[in-house]
Scaffold this active site. Structure first.
Site, PDB file in Angstrom:
ATOM      1  N   ASN A  95      35.233 -11.855 -35.984  1.00  0.00           N
ATOM      2  CA  ASN A  95      36.496 -12.217 -34.895  1.00  0.00           C
ATOM      3  C   ASN A  95      37.229 -11.123 -34.259  1.00  0.00           C
ATOM      4  O   ASN A  95      38.527 -11.227 -34.433  1.00  0.00           O
ATOM      5  CB  ASN A  95      37.434 -13.186 -35.748  1.00  0.00           C
ATOM      6  N   ARG A 227      26.509 -19.439 -41.881  1.00  0.00           N
ATOM      7  CA  ARG A 227      27.291 -20.728 -42.418  1.00  0.00           C
ATOM      8  C   ARG A 227      25.991 -21.753 -42.497  1.00  0.00           C
ATOM      9  O   ARG A 227      24.839 -21.506 -41.928  1.00  0.00           O
ATOM     10  CB  ARG A 227      28.267 -21.097 -41.699  1.00  0.00           C
TER      11      ARG A 227
END
Length: 362
Positions: A95, A227
């Site tokens: 991020n 994920r």
């Protein structure tokens, strides 16, 4: 290993520096953290930038990196500083963390001719250098965290961001022209290892080079999942940033040129036509909205975030980790909460790639 006296000394220096930098209050209408690298050059020499720099220093971890998902235009709260949960302050390149802080502080110290921020920047650079695997890749977190976080992380341009900072350092470019020669040499070597890793990770299907997965196994370099809804695939999103980085290299090797040309060919072949990805009102659903594919023959090309390796079909998955070929078949929460379609490759093909070809011919 730092002694207690060394740690206390560093904290005292940071506190004094932060107090000096924060002496001028933040002006009304100041920038957000998301916009911190999008300001005109003179802004970085002004009081608002110095105040933000004071806050950024307080978020830096002992490892030299920074945590993600925090508004660093304001100082950390006492609760944040006291929190001991391992994922709360874990340093990462995910991020845009760490690389954004390094770049921001470097601009401030250069614009203001202020050497006081340099130690924090150098510690950040040392963090990036220490986090790199021997094979040239970067994990999402360093020190390493168990799980998919150890994979080589192209996701959200994490590895490309690290390479871009180190490339600027190695090239002796602003705002890093003051960095010592030893670190420049180490940065140059890290960039070369990173390029070699990128080339080795490019996925080959039926004898043809394509693009990259969002993450690759740190040992085998094979495409890897992350994920529960991020499956092994060819990335129509992250691969754009990788290609742009390769195109930024001076005097690219034949291997780099081949990697770029192969990836561009894949993007051209994988463009989706006649559809738009839109947010529409849906009063009966949570949040009152939905994300849907709309048929439109006049729509510009768009790319799926993930393509199945082999069939090259767009794939989608919810939190059940079941691959589906229609985004409408995954749960609403994931459908509206993830970027399943991307348009980044449009500018790559229409602007960046032609400009790269022109530069190579000149």
């Amino acid at each position: 290993m730092r002694t207690n006296d060394q740690c206390l000394g560093r904290l005292l220096v940071l506190a004094l520096l932060a107090g000096a930098l924060a002496a001028v209050p933040l002006a009304a209408g100041s920038v957000t953290w998301r916009e911190i690298l999008r300001q005109p050059a003179p802004w970085y020499g002004g009081p608002d930038a110095r105040r933000v720099a004071a806050a950024v220093l307080q978020y830096q971890t002992d490892s030299g990196g920074w945590p993600k998902n925090h508004d660093m235009t304001v100082p950390p709260s006492a609760e944040f500083l006291a929190e001991q949960a391992p994922d709360h302050r874990a340093p990462t390149i995910d991020n845009d963390a760490t690389t954004t802080q390094i770049e921001f502080l470097a601009r401030v110290t250069t614009a203001g001719d202020d050497a006081g921020l340099r130690p924090a920047i150098l510690r950040g650079l040392d963090y990036l250098l220490a986090a790199q695997y021997e094979n040239g890749g970067w994990p999402q977190y360093y020190p390493l965290r168990h799980g998919y976080y150890t994979h080589i992380t192209f996701n959200d341009d994490a590895m490309v961001n690290a390479l871009s900072v180190l490339q600027a350092v190695a090239s002796d470019r602003a705002p890093y022209a003051w960095v010592d020669s030893g670190r420049r040499t180490r940065a140059a070597a890290a960039v070369q290892r990173g390029i070699a890793c990128i080339l080795r990770c490019q996925v080959v299907v039926n004898g043809h080079k394509t693009v990259w997965c969002a993450q690759h196994d740190e040992v085998t370099l094979a495409p890897a999942p992350a994920r529960r809804y991020e499956m092994v695939s060819l990335s129509g999103g992250e691969s754009v940033g990788i290609v742009r980085f390769l195109m930024s290299l001076d005097a690219p090797s034949p291997e780099v040129v081949d990697a770029v040309e192969s990836a561009v060919a894949w993007f051209r072949a994988s463009a989706l036509h006649g559809i738009r990805w839109e947010t529409v009102p849906a009063p009966a659903l949570p949040g009152g909205k939905d994300r849907v594919v709309v048929r439109d023959a006049a729509a510009p090309p768009i790319w799926a975030r993930f393509y199945e390796i082999g069939s090259n079909r767009p794939i989608f998955s919810g939190r059940d980790s079941v691959i589906r070929y229609d985004v409408a078949r995954i749960e609403h929460e994931r459908r509206v909460g993830y970027a399943w379609y991307r348009t980044d490759a449009r500018a790559l093909l229409e602007r960046d790639y032609p400009a790269w070809r022109t530069r190579r011919k000149s």
